[in-house]
Write a protein that holds these residues in place. Structure first.
Motif, mmCIF file in Angstrom:
data_model
loop_
_atom_site.group_PDB
_atom_site.id
_atom_site.type_symbol
_atom_site.label_atom_id
_atom_site.label_comp_id
_atom_site.label_asym_id
_atom_site.label_seq_id
_atom_site.Cartn_x
_atom_site.Cartn_y
_atom_site.Cartn_z
ATOM 1 N N GLN A 112 0.837 -1.188 0.000
ATOM 2 C CA GLN A 112 0.000 0.000 0.000
ATOM 3 C C GLN A 112 0.878 1.247 0.000
ATOM 4 O OE1 GLN A 112 -3.227 0.335 -0.295
ATOM 5 N NE2 GLN A 112 -3.805 -1.814 -0.187
ATOM 6 N N GLU A 113 0.668 2.126 -0.948
ATOM 7 C CA GLU A 113 1.416 3.376 -1.020
ATOM 8 C C GLU A 113 0.574 4.419 -1.722
ATOM 9 O OE1 GLU A 113 4.937 2.976 -3.539
ATOM 10 O OE2 GLU A 113 4.197 1.013 -4.133
ATOM 11 N N ALA A 114 1.116 5.633 -1.841
ATOM 12 C CA ALA A 114 0.334 6.746 -2.385
ATOM 13 C C ALA A 114 -0.136 6.467 -3.800
ATOM 14 C CB ALA A 114 1.164 8.034 -2.342
ATOM 15 N N GLN A 115 0.670 5.774 -4.573
ATOM 16 C CA GLN A 115 0.325 5.513 -5.961
ATOM 17 C C GLN A 115 0.977 4.221 -6.411
ATOM 18 O OE1 GLN A 115 0.225 8.971 -8.377
ATOM 19 N NE2 GLN A 115 0.699 7.905 -10.269
ATOM 20 N N ALA A 116 0.224 3.425 -7.130
ATOM 21 C CA ALA A 116 0.764 2.163 -7.625
ATOM 22 C C ALA A 116 1.646 2.426 -8.840
ATOM 23 C CB ALA A 116 -0.367 1.214 -8.002
ATOM 24 N N PRO A 117 2.924 2.074 -8.774
ATOM 25 C CA PRO A 117 3.813 2.332 -9.912
ATOM 26 C C PRO A 117 3.643 1.283 -11.008
ATOM 27 C CG PRO A 117 5.032 1.262 -8.160
ATOM 28 C CD PRO A 117 3.644 1.483 -7.628
ATOM 29 N N GLU A 118 4.005 1.664 -12.207
ATOM 30 C CA GLU A 118 4.014 0.701 -13.315
ATOM 31 C C GLU A 118 5.172 -0.261 -13.142
ATOM 32 O OE1 GLU A 118 4.095 0.651 -18.222
ATOM 33 O OE2 GLU A 118 4.323 2.532 -17.101
ATOM 34 N N LYS A 119 4.927 -1.527 -13.431
ATOM 35 C CA LYS A 119 5.967 -2.554 -13.328
ATOM 36 C C LYS A 119 5.615 -3.675 -14.302
ATOM 37 C CE LYS A 119 3.735 -4.714 -9.279
ATOM 38 N NZ LYS A 119 2.583 -3.794 -9.242
ATOM 39 N N PRO A 120 6.497 -4.622 -14.518
ATOM 40 C CA PRO A 120 6.192 -5.717 -15.446
ATOM 41 C C PRO A 120 4.904 -6.434 -15.039
ATOM 42 C CG PRO A 120 8.504 -5.736 -14.913
ATOM 43 C CD PRO A 120 7.884 -4.710 -14.021
ATOM 44 N N MET A 181 3.363 15.515 -7.944
ATOM 45 C CA MET A 181 2.175 16.064 -7.320
ATOM 46 C C MET A 181 2.374 15.999 -5.804
ATOM 47 S SD MET A 181 -0.536 14.096 -9.829
ATOM 48 C CE MET A 181 -1.996 14.750 -9.011
ATOM 49 N N SER A 182 1.358 16.321 -5.062
ATOM 50 C CA SER A 182 1.464 16.351 -3.613
ATOM 51 C C SER A 182 1.311 14.956 -3.011
ATOM 52 C CB SER A 182 0.400 17.284 -3.030
ATOM 53 O OG SER A 182 -0.899 16.802 -3.339
ATOM 54 N N SER A 183 1.774 14.804 -1.779
ATOM 55 C CA SER A 183 1.578 13.587 -0.967
ATOM 56 C C SER A 183 2.121 12.326 -1.638
ATOM 57 C CB SER A 183 0.094 13.409 -0.639
ATOM 58 O OG SER A 183 -0.434 14.544 0.029
ATOM 59 N N GLY A 184 3.232 12.449 -2.332
ATOM 60 C CA GLY A 184 3.846 11.288 -2.950
ATOM 61 C C GLY A 184 3.198 10.826 -4.237
ATOM 62 N N LYS A 185 2.264 11.576 -4.767
ATOM 63 C CA LYS A 185 1.598 11.208 -6.011
ATOM 64 C C LYS A 185 2.319 11.869 -7.188
ATOM 65 C CE LYS A 185 -2.727 11.196 -3.416
ATOM 66 N NZ LYS A 185 -4.038 11.847 -3.232
ATOM 67 N N TYR A 186 2.066 11.385 -8.374
ATOM 68 C CA TYR A 186 2.722 11.937 -9.550
ATOM 69 C C TYR A 186 1.933 11.579 -10.801
ATOM 70 C CZ TYR A 186 4.421 7.115 -9.810
ATOM 71 O OH TYR A 186 4.492 5.743 -9.848
ATOM 72 N N GLN A 207 -6.477 5.773 -10.206
ATOM 73 C CA GLN A 207 -5.781 6.438 -9.104
ATOM 74 C C GLN A 207 -6.155 7.918 -9.034
ATOM 75 O OE1 GLN A 207 -1.926 3.602 -8.705
ATOM 76 N NE2 GLN A 207 -1.844 5.046 -10.355
ATOM 77 N N ASN A 208 -5.206 8.830 -9.277
ATOM 78 C CA ASN A 208 -5.486 10.261 -9.139
ATOM 79 C C ASN A 208 -6.066 10.891 -10.399
ATOM 80 O OD1 ASN A 208 -4.097 10.467 -6.462
ATOM 81 N ND2 ASN A 208 -2.350 9.863 -7.708
ATOM 82 N N MET A 209 -6.160 10.120 -11.447
ATOM 83 C CA MET A 209 -6.629 10.657 -12.718
ATOM 84 C C MET A 209 -8.151 10.689 -12.749
ATOM 85 S SD MET A 209 -5.668 9.254 -16.503
ATOM 86 C CE MET A 209 -6.482 9.859 -17.984
ATOM 87 N N PRO A 210 -8.754 11.790 -13.228
ATOM 88 C CA PRO A 210 -10.212 11.818 -13.357
ATOM 89 C C PRO A 210 -10.693 10.892 -14.454
ATOM 90 C CG PRO A 210 -9.262 13.784 -14.335
ATOM 91 C CD PRO A 210 -8.132 13.056 -13.656
ATOM 92 N N LYS A 211 -11.912 10.391 -14.304
ATOM 93 C CA LYS A 211 -12.511 9.531 -15.318
ATOM 94 C C LYS A 211 -13.276 10.406 -16.301
ATOM 95 C CE LYS A 211 -16.064 6.996 -14.192
ATOM 96 N NZ LYS A 211 -16.866 5.902 -13.615
#
Length: 275
Positions: A112-120, A181-186, A207-211
């Motif tokens: 669990q973290e501020a944003q899930a990063p892209e990975k394989p 972005m703020s709070s560890g988001k990007y 995540q932080n992106m609007p739909k």
């Protein structure tokens, strides 16, 4: 002096009562007409419901359920209801969200973290399709388009650029470089993404992106944005030379300042030394 027994007074009473009744009747008729008019206008202008999705292949759903039980149920629950402090509900996210999250490797999350990063990705394309179909069948939500690959690129990347600068640059920069972005988001970089990933992100709002629903951006506008992003990422749009990372006027101005002012200072010192 007129008394209550006056015949003229007795005649006026029925007239007043009749006028009061007529006013009430007129008000009721006006209200009824307004309601009928409002209902008719809603029936004419209200958006039509989407066509029912074709039934998914039972074998595909069974495979998707098995994959879900093996990789997703711990955080999202047996009925897609979510698990407190582990993962959100998947009801209503649709196959577009599942495709984006699993095909980019953001799910399953490591922690669990501020944003899930892209990975394989942990799932192959067939498994992604199966689990997407399973979640969509039981939870509904935004669907993936029928087109794929370059067919998802619109015919007007210039319009796509205008829409991208209006809706996306605050997080992704105007050439898709991304930013903090703020709070560890990007906002992540958009280099190397295929058309399906870009489209599914707009449709699902991860995540932080609007739909962006089809009312906010039509499918044709989304495709034009896809075409624009593909034209400016991966170094495809640098007619002026070195893009300096593609971040625009800030690094360009910095380089101009360093080179220009530095050059003037060096020339000045050289002239002074000669004298």
């Amino acid at each position: 002096m007129t008394t209550s027994s006056d015949p003229a007074s007795k005649r006026r009473r029925p007239l007043r009562a009749r006028g009061k009744f007529q006013r009430r009747l007129a008000g009721t008729l006006a209200l009824g007409l307004a309601l009928v008019t409002a209902g008719a206008m809603y029936a004419v202008f209200a958006p039509q419901p989407q066509e029912a999705q074709a039934e998914a292949d039972p074998a595909l759903l069974q495979e998707g359920e098995q994959i879900y039980n093996n990789t997703c149920i711990t955080c999202h629950g047996a009925n897609l209801e979510g698990v407190e402090d582990r993962g959100p509900s998947l009801i209503g996210i649709g196959e577009a969200s599942v495709y984006f999250q699993t095909s980019t490797g953001r799910m399953p999350m490591v922690r669990q973290e501020a944003q899930a990063p892209e990975k394989p990705p942990q799932l192959d394309p067939d498994e992604v399709e199966a689990v997407s179909a399973y979640v969509h069948e039981h939870g509904g939500g935004p669907e993936m388009p029928e087109e794929s690959g370059t067919d998802l690129q619109g015919d007007d990347p210039a319009r796509g650029g205008e829409l991208f600068r209006t809706n996306c640059t605050s997080c992704h920069h105007f050439t898709g470089r991304g930013g903090g972005m703020s709070s560890g988001k990007y906002g992540p970089q958009l280099d190397g993404l295929d058309e399906e990933t870009i489209y599914s992100a707009m449709a699902s709002g991860p995540q932080n992106m609007p739909k962006f629903s089809d009312r906010q951006l039509t499918p044709e506008e989304k495709k034009d944005i896809v075409a624009y992003v593909q034209s400016v990422t991966d170094g495809n749009n640098s007619p002026g030379g070195n893009p300096l990372g593609g971040y625009g006027p800030m690094p360009e101005g910095l380089i101009a300042w360093i080179v220009g002012i530095g050059g003037l200072v060096a020339i000045t010192m050289w002239i002074g030394a000669r004298r």
